[in-house]
Write a protein that holds these residues in place. Structure first.
Motif, PDB file in Angstrom:
ATOM      1  N   ASN A 269       1.101   3.451  -3.553  1.00 53.53           N
ATOM      2  CA  ASN A 269       0.426   4.747  -3.444  1.00 53.53           C
ATOM      3  C   ASN A 269       1.401   5.898  -3.200  1.00 53.53           C
ATOM      4  O   ASN A 269       0.996   7.005  -2.864  1.00 53.53           O
TER       5      ASN A 269
ATOM      6  N   ASN B 218       0.825  -1.210   0.000  1.00 53.80           N
ATOM      7  CA  ASN B 218       0.000   0.000   0.000  1.00 53.80           C
ATOM      8  C   ASN B 218       0.858   1.259   0.000  1.00 53.80           C
ATOM      9  O   ASN B 218       0.616   2.190  -0.777  1.00 53.80           O
TER      10      ASN B 218
ATOM     11  N   LYS C  39       3.349   6.658  -0.889  1.00 55.62           N
ATOM     12  CA  LYS C  39       3.466   7.253   0.443  1.00 55.62           C
ATOM     13  C   LYS C  39       4.884   7.130   0.972  1.00 55.62           C
ATOM     14  O   LYS C  39       5.321   7.911   1.816  1.00 55.62           O
TER      15      LYS C  39
END
Length: 334
Positions: A255, A251, A257
């Motif tokens: 994404n 994730n 991040k």
């Protein structure tokens, strides 16, 4: 850094008692942590403390996990264990001698099932290249481990499961986060750094969960019991790595991040998360491990963190009552 009942200390400083609070002192000053509600402290940097503080922490029932510069688990201080059972320890040792293979098989099958569930998500989203590996996990791995009675060969199968899992990353991770092989001590690239850090935190979390049962931390079944480590925590954490550690990594990376140029420190022969990167990862990790779901058998809400402890209870049921030991399955949510 505060998340639920866990406090993460990421900078250099000292821990002391002040009345009924914990005081963390560093170059920025004092930070006061009310002791109510704290169950665990994670010291991810150089932290000094004394025996008076440890006595205070022990009476409050707080566990402290220590990590070294590379983010590896160093050790745990926890209060004097209350849940001690000589009878269960004997049964655990007997099971290691007589039924180790059965438990090891169950753990490896659990790893394969949960990896399958994680990768099936990408398969459904146009990553059809994963089909051969998914079929191997679902059909071949159970057959391979069912007929295997040698622990060394079982460990080879487990290693192959992880090796093929790592190879599948090229189908859905950006090129900047790919690696040629798993390198642990020390990690040599961003993805290895994430895996090592995540696995270390999960290992420490599992130690805390087993502490709440009557199980002996030093008697394991898949991993060889060794000196100076809680090898049962290695066993019970394995099936949760795909669910918690790798889901968090996928994730954060996909994404954007976490980014290679912003969140990692690179040296000549190793790569580590920097302070900002660690905070991002810890936040995601805690969100994952504390995710609430409905347990179909218990018919109540629980978390993945509690599911680790429930796997400990399943193992106790197997040791004491010979009830089938089946580690947590993401597909069945039990």
């Amino acid at each position: 850094m505060s998340i639920n009942h866990t406090r993460y200390i990421t900078s250099i400083g000292s821990l002391k008692r002040k009345d009924n609070s914990i005081v963390f002192k560093n170059q920025k000053g004092n930070a006061y942590l009310p002791i109510e509600g704290i169950r665990e402290l994670f010291c991810l940097n150089e932290v000094s403390l004394n025996s008076k503080f440890l006595d205070f922490i022990s009476k409050a029932g707080i566990t402290i996990h220590f990590f070294n510069y590379f983010g590896y688990y160093s050790g745990t201080f926890y209060p004097k264990k209350q849940l001690v059972s000589g009878r269960l320890t004997v049964q655990q040792a007997q099971a290691y001698l007589e039924r180790r293979i059965i438990i090891a098989r169950a753990i490896i099958e659990g790893i394969a099932i949960n990896i399958h569930e994680i990768l099936y998500h990408y398969y459904k989203h146009d990553k059809k290249q994963l089909k051969n590996y998914l079929d191997w996990l679902k059909k071949d791995v159970p057959r391979l481990i069912e007929k295997e009675d040698n622990i060394t060969h079982l460990l080879w199968i487990e290693g192959l499961v992880w090796q093929k899992f790592y190879a599948s990353f090229r189908e859905f991770l950006p090129a900047s986060f790919l690696f040629n092989r798993r390198v642990k001590r020390p990690p040599d690239n961003p993805l290895n750094a994430l895996i090592s850090f995540g696995n270390s935190i999960l290992y420490a979390k599992t130690i805390s969960q087993i502490y709440q049962t009557h199980l002996n931390q030093s008697i394991s079944f898949l991993h060889e019991p060794g000196e100076g480590r809680f090898s049962l925590s290695l066993d019970l954490s394995e099936v949760f790595k795909p669910i918690i550690v790798f889901r968090a990594i996928f994730n954060l990376v996909n994404n954007k991040k976490l980014q290679v140029d912003k969140h990692f420190n690179r040296k000549l022969n190793y790569c580590l998360l920097n302070d900002a990167g660690r905070k991002i990862f810890i936040s995601e990790f805690e969100d994952r491990i504390n995710m609430v779901f409905l347990h179909p058998k218990l018919r109540r809400k629980t978390t993945f963190l509690n599911a680790i402890k429930l796997d400990g209870y399943k193992l106790i049921k197997y040791l004491a009552e010979n009830k089938e030991f089946k580690p947590f399955s993401l597909k069945e949510m039990i």
